[in-house]
Design an enzyme around this catalytic site. Structure first.
Site, PDB file in Angstrom:
ATOM      1  N   LYS A   1      -3.592 -10.848  -6.473  1.00 48.67           N
ATOM      2  CA  LYS A   1      -4.936 -11.182  -5.985  1.00 48.67           C
ATOM      3  C   LYS A   1      -5.962 -10.198  -6.559  1.00 48.67           C
ATOM      4  O   LYS A   1      -5.630  -9.047  -6.844  1.00 48.67           O
ATOM      5  CB  LYS A   1      -4.961 -11.230  -4.461  1.00 48.67           C
ATOM      6  CG  LYS A   1      -5.230  -9.923  -3.789  1.00 48.67           C
ATOM      7  CD  LYS A   1      -5.548 -10.079  -2.313  1.00 48.67           C
ATOM      8  CE  LYS A   1      -5.775  -8.695  -1.762  1.00 48.67           C
ATOM      9  NZ  LYS A   1      -6.856  -8.536  -0.849  1.00 48.67           N
TER      10      LYS A   1
ATOM     11  N   LYS B   1       0.830  -1.213   0.000  1.00 52.25           N
ATOM     12  CA  LYS B   1       0.000   0.000   0.000  1.00 52.25           C
ATOM     13  C   LYS B   1       0.865   1.264   0.000  1.00 52.25           C
ATOM     14  O   LYS B   1       0.447   2.289  -0.531  1.00 52.25           O
ATOM     15  CB  LYS B   1      -0.985  -0.013   1.171  1.00 52.25           C
ATOM     16  CG  LYS B   1      -2.065  -1.057   0.987  1.00 52.25           C
ATOM     17  CD  LYS B   1      -3.333  -0.761   1.761  1.00 52.25           C
ATOM     18  CE  LYS B   1      -4.415  -1.771   1.383  1.00 52.25           C
ATOM     19  NZ  LYS B   1      -5.606  -1.695   2.213  1.00 52.25           N
TER      20      LYS B   1
ATOM     21  N   LYS C   1     -10.553  -5.050  -4.704  1.00 54.33           N
ATOM     22  CA  LYS C   1     -11.607  -4.116  -5.044  1.00 54.33           C
ATOM     23  C   LYS C   1     -11.061  -2.757  -5.437  1.00 54.33           C
ATOM     24  O   LYS C   1     -11.755  -1.963  -6.049  1.00 54.33           O
ATOM     25  CB  LYS C   1     -12.628  -4.025  -3.913  1.00 54.33           C
ATOM     26  CG  LYS C   1     -12.100  -3.622  -2.557  1.00 54.33           C
ATOM     27  CD  LYS C   1     -13.282  -3.396  -1.624  1.00 54.33           C
ATOM     28  CE  LYS C   1     -13.213  -4.183  -0.335  1.00 54.33           C
ATOM     29  NZ  LYS C   1     -12.170  -3.729   0.597  1.00 54.33           N
TER      30      LYS C   1
HETATM   31  P1  ATP Z   1      -8.385  -3.461  -0.934  1.00 50.89           P
HETATM   32  O1  ATP Z   1      -8.279  -3.668  -2.403  1.00 50.89           O
HETATM   33  O2  ATP Z   1      -9.134  -2.227  -0.553  1.00 50.89           O
HETATM   34  O3  ATP Z   1      -7.131  -3.696  -0.181  1.00 50.89           O
HETATM   35  P2  ATP Z   1      -9.486  -6.100  -0.698  1.00 50.89           P
HETATM   36  O4  ATP Z   1     -10.287  -6.364  -1.929  1.00 50.89           O
HETATM   37  O5  ATP Z   1      -8.163  -6.734  -0.574  1.00 50.89           O
HETATM   38  O6  ATP Z   1      -9.394  -4.555  -0.425  1.00 50.89           O
HETATM   39  P3  ATP Z   1     -10.321  -6.345   2.040  1.00 50.89           P
HETATM   40  O7  ATP Z   1     -11.402  -5.460   2.547  1.00 50.89           O
HETATM   41  O8  ATP Z   1      -8.936  -5.990   2.369  1.00 50.89           O
HETATM   42  O9  ATP Z   1     -10.439  -6.537   0.470  1.00 50.89           O
HETATM   43  O10 ATP Z   1     -10.615  -7.835   2.467  1.00 50.89           O
HETATM   44  C1  ATP Z   1     -11.833  -8.346   2.990  1.00 50.89           C
HETATM   45  C2  ATP Z   1     -11.789  -9.846   3.122  1.00 50.89           C
HETATM   46  O11 ATP Z   1     -11.812 -10.450   1.833  1.00 50.89           O
HETATM   47  C3  ATP Z   1     -10.534 -10.378   3.796  1.00 50.89           C
HETATM   48  O12 ATP Z   1     -10.855 -11.468   4.620  1.00 50.89           O
HETATM   49  C4  ATP Z   1      -9.660 -10.803   2.647  1.00 50.89           C
HETATM   50  O13 ATP Z   1      -8.742 -11.766   2.998  1.00 50.89           O
HETATM   51  C5  ATP Z   1     -10.707 -11.301   1.667  1.00 50.89           C
HETATM   52  N1  ATP Z   1     -10.225 -11.155   0.291  1.00 50.89           N
HETATM   53  C6  ATP Z   1      -9.959 -10.002  -0.346  1.00 50.89           C
HETATM   54  N2  ATP Z   1      -9.558 -10.228  -1.615  1.00 50.89           N
HETATM   55  C7  ATP Z   1      -9.566 -11.576  -1.774  1.00 50.89           C
HETATM   56  C8  ATP Z   1      -9.247 -12.447  -2.860  1.00 50.89           C
HETATM   57  N3  ATP Z   1      -8.857 -11.986  -4.036  1.00 50.89           N
HETATM   58  N4  ATP Z   1      -9.375 -13.778  -2.673  1.00 50.89           N
HETATM   59  C9  ATP Z   1      -9.787 -14.261  -1.499  1.00 50.89           C
HETATM   60  N5  ATP Z   1     -10.111 -13.498  -0.440  1.00 50.89           N
HETATM   61  C10 ATP Z   1      -9.995 -12.176  -0.552  1.00 50.89           C
END
Ligand code: ATP
Ligand code: LTN
Length: 331
Positions: A195, A113, A198
């Site tokens: 990964k 980040k 969002k």
């Molecule tokens: P950002 O992009 O804002 O960092 P993010 O999409 O990674 O957000 P988070 O809010 O950080 O999402 O994560 C929420 C939950 O979803 C966490 O438990 C995280 O491990 C899970 N998660 C997020 N992205 C994935 C993914 N691609 N595959 C599996 N689990 C995920």
């Protein structure tokens, strides 16, 4: 005997992706029967990167509606907004005094980040894992279901719990991670070694839970696949493996069953089938979320009840912590 406590949270920082669904929400629905569950909208974590205030507020409500639409039962679970329970910030401060700068600097998410938001490497971004530890430890949590990307943060929570207990005497339960295997990590459709996230800048990289059927099918059509034409999961075929994982997750089968189903088929048919399975699975959730979003009274009553329950549990742990560290609490 008391039920074990399960805790998790998602940041209302963007539209949720099928990664969030597969790695988080879906598992919570399955686990809610056997545990006392707390699920938070982590808005305090969200502001560690820039957020539009009105949008943050709206997304918080969208997120609650989505949890409910996915089958989280507010009778069984405590659904609440993190910033409405002040003990999260208070415990963070205490834990800050036993957390080392060096261990925070080593966190992969902090490094990622910091690179991504180079103009805004704020203290909150670095302190993110400590706030997350406070979330978990306040509720004397036994189990934390998260995606694989959060494993490192969970280790910090465990370390801080043990460190505090060693220094001040038994106070916190040391939580266990719960990482789902199938679908634990869903990758970007455009760069399958990353990964799915969002906050990805490329809108074709992520499938959002709010995407309509045509959009979903179009995104899967454009998904990056690998050279060759065999549909099988392997280290070298990250794109195909990711699509197989997504298919298996939404169809409710294993990856090897999915491989068999597509034996001898071409990439075109395969991608269409993945898109259709995902669109079919999301349609009823989307309809229910819309219905709930229109029912503001109901959603706010769920959050109010959640806040009250969370507050009580959090206050109990925090007063124990304040006593242990020697804070004056009146005579
Ligand atoms: P950002 O992009 O804002 O960092 P993010 O999409 O990674 O957000 P988070 O809010 O950080 O999402 O994560 C929420 C939950 O979803 C966490 O438990 C995280 O491990 C899970 N998660 C997020 N992205 C994935 C993914 N691609 N595959 C599996 N689990 C995920
Ligand atoms: N950092 C988590 C969201 C989160 C969380 C938590 C998860 C905040 N507090 C406590 C589990 C337990 C993420 O998924 N990015």
């Amino acid at each position: 005997m008391e039920n074990k406590v399960l805790y998790s949270a998602v940041q209302p920082s963007g539209n949720l992706t099928i990664g969030n669904y597969a790695g988080a929400i879906r598992n919570w629905v399955a686990l809610q029967n056997g545990y006392d569950c707390f699920f938070a909208m982590a808005d305090m974590h969200a502001i560690t990167v820039k957020q539009e205030p009105a949008l943050l507020r709206r997304r918080t409500l969208e997120l609650v509606s989505l949890y409910l639409a996915c089958g989280i039962d507010p009778e069984k679970c405590t659904l609440y907004v993190q910033s409405q329970v002040p003990q999260h910030a208070e415990l963070t401060w205490v834990l800050n005094s036993i957390a080392y700068v060096g261990e925070m600097e080593r966190m992969t998410q902090f490094k990622d980040k910091s690179r991504k938001h180079a103009d805004n490497i704020n203290m909150g971004l670095m302190d993110y894992p400590v706030l997350m530890a406070a979330d978990i430890l306040l509720y004397q949590t036994d189990l934390v279901p998260v995606g694989a990307d959060q494993k490192q943060h969970l280790e910090i929570a465990r370390d801080l719990a043990s460190r505090f207990n060693n220094r001040y005497g038994e106070t916190f339960r040391v939580p266990e991670p719960y990482i789902m295997k199938e679908g634990a990590k869903i990758c970007s459709l455009q760069e399958p070694d990353k990964k799915m996230s969002k906050s990805d800048e490329n809108p074709n990289a992520s499938v959002f839970l709010s995407d309509d059927r045509d959009t979903i099918i179009r995104k899967f059509k454009r998904a990056v696949t690998d050279s060759g034409n065999e549909i099988c999961a392997s280290e070298e075929k990250k794109g195909v493996t990711n699509l197989l994982t997504i298919y298996a997750t939404f169809k409710g089968c294993t990856v090897s069953e999915a491989e068999k189903e597509f034996e001898g088929k071409g990439y075109g048919d395969f991608k269409l089938a993945v898109g259709e399975v995902v669109a079919d699975a999301l349609a009823p959730i989307q309809a229910e979320q819309q219905r709930l979003l229109a029912d503001k009274g109901y959603v706010s009553s769920v959050l109010k009840a959640g806040q009250e329950r969370a507050f009580k549990a959090a206050r109990k742990t925090l007063s124990k912590v304040y006593r242990k560290v020697g804070f004056y609490q009146g005579d």
